[in-house]
Scaffold this motif. Structure first.
Motif, PDB file in Angstrom:
ATOM      1  N   GLU A   1     -35.622  59.029 -70.560  1.00  0.00           N
ATOM      2  CA  GLU A   1     -36.642  58.580 -71.513  1.00  0.00           C
ATOM      3  C   GLU A   1     -36.975  59.682 -72.512  1.00  0.00           C
ATOM      4  O   GLU A   1     -37.139  59.414 -73.714  1.00  0.00           O
ATOM      5  CB  GLU A   1     -37.906  58.149 -70.767  1.00  0.00           C
ATOM      6  CG  GLU A   1     -37.760  56.823 -70.036  1.00  0.00           C
ATOM      7  CD  GLU A   1     -39.027  56.436 -69.302  1.00  0.00           C
ATOM      8  OE1 GLU A   1     -39.327  55.233 -69.260  1.00  0.00           O
ATOM      9  OE2 GLU A   1     -39.712  57.332 -68.754  1.00  0.00           O
ATOM     10  N   ALA A   2     -37.084  60.916 -72.030  1.00  0.00           N
ATOM     11  CA  ALA A   2     -37.403  62.025 -72.929  1.00  0.00           C
ATOM     12  C   ALA A   2     -36.368  62.149 -74.045  1.00  0.00           C
ATOM     13  O   ALA A   2     -36.696  62.498 -75.182  1.00  0.00           O
ATOM     14  CB  ALA A   2     -37.492  63.325 -72.145  1.00  0.00           C
ATOM     15  N   ARG A   3     -35.122  61.835 -73.721  1.00  0.00           N
ATOM     16  CA  ARG A   3     -34.068  61.956 -74.738  1.00  0.00           C
ATOM     17  C   ARG A   3     -34.003  60.748 -75.659  1.00  0.00           C
ATOM     18  O   ARG A   3     -33.758  60.905 -76.865  1.00  0.00           O
ATOM     19  CB  ARG A   3     -32.719  62.149 -74.052  1.00  0.00           C
ATOM     20  CG  ARG A   3     -31.561  62.189 -75.057  1.00  0.00           C
ATOM     21  CD  ARG A   3     -30.302  62.728 -74.476  1.00  0.00           C
ATOM     22  NE  ARG A   3     -29.273  62.884 -75.517  1.00  0.00           N
ATOM     23  CZ  ARG A   3     -28.095  63.429 -75.333  1.00  0.00           C
ATOM     24  NH1 ARG A   3     -27.778  63.914 -74.140  1.00  0.00           N
ATOM     25  NH2 ARG A   3     -27.236  63.522 -76.320  1.00  0.00           N
ATOM     26  N   TRP A   4     -34.192  59.543 -75.128  1.00  0.00           N
ATOM     27  CA  TRP A   4     -33.838  58.351 -75.886  1.00  0.00           C
ATOM     28  C   TRP A   4     -35.006  57.514 -76.383  1.00  0.00           C
ATOM     29  O   TRP A   4     -34.829  56.729 -77.339  1.00  0.00           O
ATOM     30  CB  TRP A   4     -32.927  57.457 -75.032  1.00  0.00           C
ATOM     31  CG  TRP A   4     -31.588  58.068 -74.775  1.00  0.00           C
ATOM     32  CD1 TRP A   4     -31.116  58.572 -73.598  1.00  0.00           C
ATOM     33  CD2 TRP A   4     -30.542  58.273 -75.736  1.00  0.00           C
ATOM     34  NE1 TRP A   4     -29.848  59.067 -73.753  1.00  0.00           N
ATOM     35  CE2 TRP A   4     -29.468  58.891 -75.059  1.00  0.00           C
ATOM     36  CE3 TRP A   4     -30.397  57.986 -77.093  1.00  0.00           C
ATOM     37  CZ2 TRP A   4     -28.284  59.229 -75.684  1.00  0.00           C
ATOM     38  CZ3 TRP A   4     -29.221  58.312 -77.735  1.00  0.00           C
ATOM     39  CH2 TRP A   4     -28.182  58.934 -77.035  1.00  0.00           C
ATOM     40  N   VAL A   5     -36.174  57.593 -75.746  1.00  0.00           N
ATOM     41  CA  VAL A   5     -37.249  56.676 -76.131  1.00  0.00           C
ATOM     42  C   VAL A   5     -37.715  56.975 -77.558  1.00  0.00           C
ATOM     43  O   VAL A   5     -38.037  58.112 -77.911  1.00  0.00           O
ATOM     44  CB  VAL A   5     -38.426  56.756 -75.148  1.00  0.00           C
ATOM     45  CG1 VAL A   5     -39.632  55.985 -75.695  1.00  0.00           C
ATOM     46  CG2 VAL A   5     -38.017  56.186 -73.802  1.00  0.00           C
ATOM     47  N   SER A   6     -37.706  55.927 -78.358  1.00  0.00           N
ATOM     48  CA  SER A   6     -38.079  56.000 -79.771  1.00  0.00           C
ATOM     49  C   SER A   6     -38.557  54.622 -80.193  1.00  0.00           C
ATOM     50  O   SER A   6     -38.525  53.670 -79.402  1.00  0.00           O
ATOM     51  CB  SER A   6     -36.851  56.393 -80.609  1.00  0.00           C
ATOM     52  OG  SER A   6     -35.850  55.375 -80.499  1.00  0.00           O
ATOM     53  N   GLU A   7     -38.973  54.496 -81.432  1.00  0.00           N
ATOM     54  CA  GLU A   7     -39.392  53.178 -81.924  1.00  0.00           C
ATOM     55  C   GLU A   7     -38.254  52.171 -81.830  1.00  0.00           C
ATOM     56  O   GLU A   7     -38.463  51.023 -81.422  1.00  0.00           O
ATOM     57  CB  GLU A   7     -39.897  53.284 -83.365  1.00  0.00           C
ATOM     58  CG  GLU A   7     -41.217  54.012 -83.489  1.00  0.00           C
ATOM     59  CD  GLU A   7     -41.837  53.848 -84.871  1.00  0.00           C
ATOM     60  OE1 GLU A   7     -41.512  52.847 -85.556  1.00  0.00           O
ATOM     61  OE2 GLU A   7     -42.647  54.697 -85.270  1.00  0.00           O
ATOM     62  N   SER A   8     -37.050  52.578 -82.189  1.00  0.00           N
ATOM     63  CA  SER A   8     -35.931  51.634 -82.160  1.00  0.00           C
ATOM     64  C   SER A   8     -35.552  51.264 -80.738  1.00  0.00           C
ATOM     65  O   SER A   8     -35.219  50.104 -80.448  1.00  0.00           O
ATOM     66  CB  SER A   8     -34.725  52.206 -82.910  1.00  0.00           C
ATOM     67  OG  SER A   8     -34.299  53.426 -82.332  1.00  0.00           O
ATOM     68  N   PHE A   9     -35.595  52.222 -79.812  1.00  0.00           N
ATOM     69  CA  PHE A   9     -35.328  51.944 -78.400  1.00  0.00           C
ATOM     70  C   PHE A   9     -36.322  50.909 -77.875  1.00  0.00           C
ATOM     71  O   PHE A   9     -35.931  49.916 -77.224  1.00  0.00           O
ATOM     72  CB  PHE A   9     -35.421  53.244 -77.599  1.00  0.00           C
ATOM     73  CG  PHE A   9     -35.200  53.092 -76.114  1.00  0.00           C
ATOM     74  CD1 PHE A   9     -33.942  53.338 -75.566  1.00  0.00           C
ATOM     75  CD2 PHE A   9     -36.234  52.734 -75.257  1.00  0.00           C
ATOM     76  CE1 PHE A   9     -33.725  53.222 -74.189  1.00  0.00           C
ATOM     77  CE2 PHE A   9     -36.032  52.617 -73.884  1.00  0.00           C
ATOM     78  CZ  PHE A   9     -34.768  52.857 -73.359  1.00  0.00           C
TER      79      PHE A   9
END
Length: 439
Positions: free
Chosen positions: A98-106
């Motif tokens: 999650e720290a690497r990938w979580v974003s608005e688009s995710f």
């Protein structure tokens, strides 16, 4: 004759209120997004001129299911880190990813994928807890789902916020900006007693009291969590929450696999709702929520799936069956949590837990027309003696043919009306490729 929006003529209606009721030969009238009437099928065309009339001769109409606890965007992590105990799963796999990938688009893409799964599975209302709740709120409203949006709070930074005060501030701004949307409601969502400080929980309690808002929180999920909390704080987590004044009808305590008799009595006395996630608890070996004892004490018990990263689906039909069967094994009593009670846990109890019991969760005139049709006409549903029993013990989400939320049809003959299936598949594959390549 009154002109209305929709008349539905099913074989059966299970309104959930009164509990255990099965109606035959009854039509459901919908107008301006709400349930107008339940009346004899032969009388309905004489009283109402419907713009749309639907004959469902092999179907049962139910209130839409309520998924009272999940993390929708985690649909993009379905099957990513399986067969691990909770803390290893979280600390070594989920939190770093999650720290690497979580974003608005995710969050947008994961929430849309989850929304499609929910609709196709007969869920019309969901209680979500995740980062970027502004993104998930708008994605769910655009899909047409009713949603309780968790204003998530945790002490450590994420892509969404820097600290507890920042989480709270952003959540409150979001609530104010969208609070007039008829599909959306909001609750405070502190992650857990071991990740949110006593000072922050005290602040949340004050805000919840001021705004008359629910609180949605993981509590007593595992025995190890309780042991570590006792070592650090000298008391069990539920005792800490009680000292801080959080035990009230506003609290949705999720998981609750570790409870003694005194704690169950205290939950009943204070009006706390428990959200049971049987399949996630089984998969993570977290323990068993004593649902029969809770129900006997008068505690409102709802059902949730948890996120698809730990379940691995958002299937509330499967959850109902698992809840009923597990309750019997835990209580050593075959009569524990009968089918009608499991259905109530997945509908009205969930609506009550999130503060929407007067608006959804049962087929009662005046409530929102959040309705699903389940086809019980196939071979796998025959012979049929009791529709409620058949739905809980022998039916699956693939039998949901049609779904309405607020009278708007989101699923028609198994086809989504508000979401693009091919686009969802493409975005899911995009994220799978990204995450798998980097892992």
């Amino acid at each position: 004759m009154q002109t209305i929006d929709t008349l539905i003529f099913p074989r059966w209606i299970v309104p959930v209120e009164p509990e255990g009721t099965v109606l035959e030969g009854i039509a459901l009238a919908i107008d301006q997004g709400r349930i107008l009437d339940l009346l004899p099928a032969d009388v309905a065309p004489l009283r109402y001129a419907a713009r749309q009339s639907l004959q469902l001769p092999t179907h049962c109409l139910l209130p839409g299911l309520v998924n009272a606890h999940t993390h929708l965007a985690m649909n993009l992590l379905r099957g990513f880190a399986d067969d691990l105990p909770l803390m290893r799963w979280l600390q070594e796999h989920i939190w770093p990813t999650e720290a690497r990938w979580v974003s608005e688009s995710f969050v947008h893409d994961g929430t849309q994928l989850a929304a499609a799964e929910l609709i196709r599975g007969g869920v019309t209302c969901v209680n979500d807890m995740y980062f970027f709740p502004d993104v998930s709120a708008r994605a769910l409203a655009a899909a047409g789902l009713r949603a309780s949006i968790g204003m998530i709070v945790i002490e450590f930074p994420s892509a969404w916020a820097t600290d507890a005060e920042d989480y709270l501030a952003k959540g409150l701004v979001l609530r104010e900006s969208l609070r007039h949307d008829p599909l959306l409601s909001f609750c405070f969502a502190p992650h857990a007693p071991y990740t949110v400080s006593a000072a922050t929980l005290t602040r949340i309690r004050a805000l919840a009291d001021e705004l008359d808002a629910p609180i949605h929180m993981h509590v007593h999920e595992t025995a190890g969590e309780i042991t570590q909390f006792e070592q650090a704080h000298g008391c069990r987590p539920l005792q800490q929450l009680d000292r801080l004044g959080l035990l009230s009808p506003a609290l949705m305590a999720v998981h609750m696999t570790q409870l003694d008799d005194a704690e169950i009595a205290r939950l009943a006395d204070t009006g706390v709702s428990v959200v049971h996630c049987p399949e996630s608890n089984l998969k993570l070996a977290s323990g068993f929520c004593p649902t029969a004892r809770l129900d006997a004490a008068g505690v409102n018990v709802a059902l949730g799936t948890d996120g698809a990263a730990s379940n691995n689906d958002l299937d509330m039909f499967s959850e109902m069956r698992s809840a009923a069967l597990l309750a019997k094994a835990v209580a050593n009593d075959a009569s524990a949590v009968p089918a009608h009670q499991a259905l109530r846990m997945a509908t009205l109890n969930g609506a009550r837990a999130i503060g929407l019991g007067a608006q959804t969760g049962s087929l009662v005139p005046g409530k929102w027309a959040d309705v699903i049709a389940v086809d019980l006409g196939d071979l796998e549903s025959q012979p049929l003696f009791n529709p409620i029993s058949q739905i809980v013990y022998a039916s699956g989400r693939h039998q949901v043919s049609d779904v309405w939320v607020g009278g708007r049809q989101l699923l028609r003959h198994r086809e989504l009306t508000t979401l693009d299936r091919e686009m969802l598949l493409a975005r899911a594959e995009h994220w799978r490729t990204q995450i798998a390549t980097a892992h």
